[in-house]
Design a protein around this motif. Structure first.
Motif, short mmCIF file in Angstrom:
data_model
loop_
_atom_site.label_atom_id
_atom_site.label_comp_id
_atom_site.label_asym_id
_atom_site.label_seq_id
_atom_site.Cartn_x
_atom_site.Cartn_y
_atom_site.Cartn_z
N THR A 79 69.48 -25.57 -16.57
CA THR A 79 68.07 -25.48 -16.21
C THR A 79 67.99 -24.91 -14.79
N ARG A 80 67.31 -23.76 -14.69
CA ARG A 80 67.23 -23.08 -13.39
C ARG A 80 66.18 -23.73 -12.51
N HIS A 81 66.58 -24.09 -11.32
CA HIS A 81 65.63 -24.61 -10.33
C HIS A 81 64.93 -23.38 -9.75
N GLY A 82 64.12 -22.73 -10.60
CA GLY A 82 63.45 -21.51 -10.17
C GLY A 82 63.12 -20.64 -11.36
N ILE A 83 62.74 -19.40 -11.03
CA ILE A 83 62.35 -18.45 -12.07
C ILE A 83 63.40 -17.35 -12.11
N GLY A 84 63.60 -16.77 -13.26
CA GLY A 84 64.54 -15.65 -13.36
C GLY A 84 65.79 -16.07 -14.12
N PHE A 85 66.00 -15.38 -15.26
CA PHE A 85 67.20 -15.65 -16.06
C PHE A 85 68.35 -14.76 -15.59
N VAL A 107 54.23 -22.94 -11.93
CA VAL A 107 54.78 -23.84 -10.91
C VAL A 107 55.00 -23.10 -9.59
N GLU A 108 55.49 -21.86 -9.66
CA GLU A 108 55.82 -21.15 -8.43
C GLU A 108 54.78 -20.10 -8.04
N ARG A 109 53.80 -19.87 -8.91
CA ARG A 109 52.93 -18.71 -8.75
C ARG A 109 52.26 -18.64 -7.37
N ALA A 243 60.50 -10.60 -4.66
CA ALA A 243 61.08 -10.74 -6.00
C ALA A 243 62.61 -10.81 -5.97
N ARG A 244 63.26 -9.67 -5.92
CA ARG A 244 64.72 -9.67 -5.86
C ARG A 244 65.19 -8.55 -4.95
N GLY A 245 66.24 -8.83 -4.16
CA GLY A 245 66.74 -7.85 -3.20
C GLY A 245 67.21 -6.56 -3.86
N PRO A 291 64.52 -16.35 4.45
CA PRO A 291 65.74 -16.68 3.67
C PRO A 291 65.47 -17.23 2.27
N HIS A 292 64.78 -16.44 1.44
CA HIS A 292 64.49 -16.81 0.05
C HIS A 292 63.76 -18.16 0.01
N THR A 293 62.68 -18.22 0.79
CA THR A 293 61.94 -19.48 0.90
C THR A 293 60.53 -19.39 0.31
N SER A 294 60.31 -18.40 -0.56
CA SER A 294 58.96 -18.25 -1.13
C SER A 294 58.49 -19.51 -1.85
N ALA A 295 59.42 -20.20 -2.48
CA ALA A 295 59.03 -21.37 -3.28
C ALA A 295 59.03 -22.66 -2.46
N TYR A 296 59.31 -22.54 -1.16
CA TYR A 296 59.49 -23.74 -0.36
C TYR A 296 58.18 -24.30 0.17
N GLY A 303 57.10 -29.65 -8.23
CA GLY A 303 56.98 -29.14 -9.60
C GLY A 303 58.31 -28.66 -10.15
N MET A 304 59.10 -27.98 -9.34
CA MET A 304 60.38 -27.47 -9.81
C MET A 304 61.35 -28.61 -10.15
N GLY A 305 61.37 -29.61 -9.27
CA GLY A 305 62.25 -30.77 -9.51
C GLY A 305 61.85 -31.48 -10.80
#
Ligand SMILES: NC(=O)C1=CN([C@@H]2O[C@H](COP(=O)(O)OP(=O)(O)OC[C@H]3O[C@@H](n4cnc5c(N)ncnc54)[C@H](OP(=O)(O)O)[C@@H]3O)[C@@H](O)[C@H]2O)C=CC1
Ligand SMILES: O=C(O)C(=O)CO
Length: 334
Positions: A79-85, A107-109, A243-245, A291-296, A303-305
């Motif tokens: 289960t990914r703690h985030g979005i993106g497979f 959850v992350e929108r 989104a992604r680097g 540092p990849h903190t968009s969801a922080y 919600g992610m937890g």
């Protein structure tokens, strides 16, 4: 039954925070261990390190490759703690009988859209530079920090999915921007619902003063923002990536910053993460890197937890996670 379950929390240093009430629920299900792996750890080595673990709560790294699944003993769930497979080989997971899930879109929108726009504004208004100057006692140097406004600009949003559609709304309704959207599988009506106009990529590149990158990464769009595409942009355009680097060619970005084609780049993501302290981006005041903190945000992490823990509970109870199918690997559920 409870003793049989072993839950691995992998690379949680990039989760932001795991709340104690979530950990307690995991501990009720079985034993819980935390692991930190190099993002490039070979699949077989990863499988050996996680031997005996039948559920994994995973970050955006490491890569769960076909080699990992070939060497892994029983594994019921990632289960990914985030979005993106994109760091999980879904075909290999399917063959192995492993359910793969990501957090549902909503959850992350808000958090990720907020971050895309926040970083963009920080870049355009030169917030980080001027605030750093104040801390150095340089208040009187404020005339050096004239920025650029966002209101009323023509903005292109690449990827009008969950995040992108929220960015379109924020920019159209909040900042009176003329918003152009590119997303191959979204209709003009869908994009219009949020306040944007569907266009082709070349038109977006040519007309936008500001571009927000919100697309999911796939094999076809690796280095989507290439030198050739930057050449098509307006002189002095701004670009913000949440989104992604790997959606951008980082060398081409630096060249465009150097020659002024891009006025600035704001990014929450790098092609190789964690980012190194000598990354070339860090040399430029008009490149903002978070540092990849968009969801922080506390709200988003709660919600992610919740999603990750309830996925583990569902699997133990022998049922599928109770949420939208698009956040559960289609290869496993079909
Ligand atoms: N910085 C961070 O902390 C976070 C980053 N992310 C990243 O952001 C990405 C977007 O998130 P989210 O909006 O929720 O995902 P969605 O899947 O809802 O939206 C992404 C959209 O981009 C589209 N897309 C794919 N390729 C292109 C392309 N070449 N041009 C235009 N559009 C394209 C997709 O279309 P289709 O589905 O038809 O392929 C989809 O509609 C995630 O995949 C993830 O990688 C997500 C959360 C947090
Ligand atoms: O959700 C993701 O994919 C992220 O990038 C971090 O939350």
């Amino acid at each position: 039954m409870a003793q049989e379950n072993k839950i691995a929390i992998v690379n949680s240093s990039s989760f932001g925070r795991i709340f104690n009430h979530h950990l307690k629920r995991l501990e009720k299900m079985g034993s819980v261990s935390r692991f930190e792996f190099d993002s490039a750890i070979p699949g077989q080595e990863l499988a050996e390190a996680l031997k005996g673990y039948n559920m994994i709560i995973a970050s955006v790294t490491p890569f769960f490759t076909s080699d990992f699944f070939e060497h892994k003993d029983e594994l019921k769930l990632i289960t990914r703690h985030g979005i993106g497979f994109n760091n999980i080989d879904l075909e290999a997971a399917k063959k192995h009988g492993t359910l793969v899930s990501i957090v549902p879109p909503l959850v992350e929108r808000d958090a990720v859209a907020e971050n895309n726009v926040t970083n963009l504004l920080a870049l355009m208004r030169r917030t980080l530079e001027s605030a750093a100057e104040v801390k150095k006692g340089g208040w009187e140097n404020r005339a050096e920090f004239v920025g650029s406004g966002l209101c009323g600009k023509t903005v292109g949003v690449i990827g009008v999915g969950n995040t992108g559609s929220r960015v379109v709304e924020i920019l159209h309704y909040g900042f009176r921007c003329d918003v152009l959207g590119v997303d191959p599988n979204k209709t003009a009506l869908e994009i219009n619902t949020f306040g944007g106009k569907k266009v082709e990529l070349d038109e977006l590149l040519e007309r936008s003063e500001v571009i927000c990158l919100c697309a999911s990464l796939n094999e076809a769009n690796y280095h989507l923002i290439s030198k050739e595409r930057i050449d098509k942009m307006k002189q002095g355009a701004y670009l913000s990536n949440s989104a992604r680097g790997a959606l951008v060619d980082e060398a081409a970005i630096i060249e465009a910053i150097e020659n002024g084609k891009l006025a600035g780049y704001a990014t929450d993501v790098l092609e190789v993460e964690p980012g190194s302290s000598d990354h070339l981006f860090l040399n430029y005041p008009n490149i903002v890197v978070t540092p990849h903190t968009s969801a922080y945000t506390m709200e988003c992490l709660e919600g992610m937890g919740e999603v990750c823990v309830s996925d583990c509970e569902a699997v133990i109870e022998g049922r599928l996670p109770n949420r939208p199918v698009q956040s559960v690997s289609p290869y496993v559920t079909e």
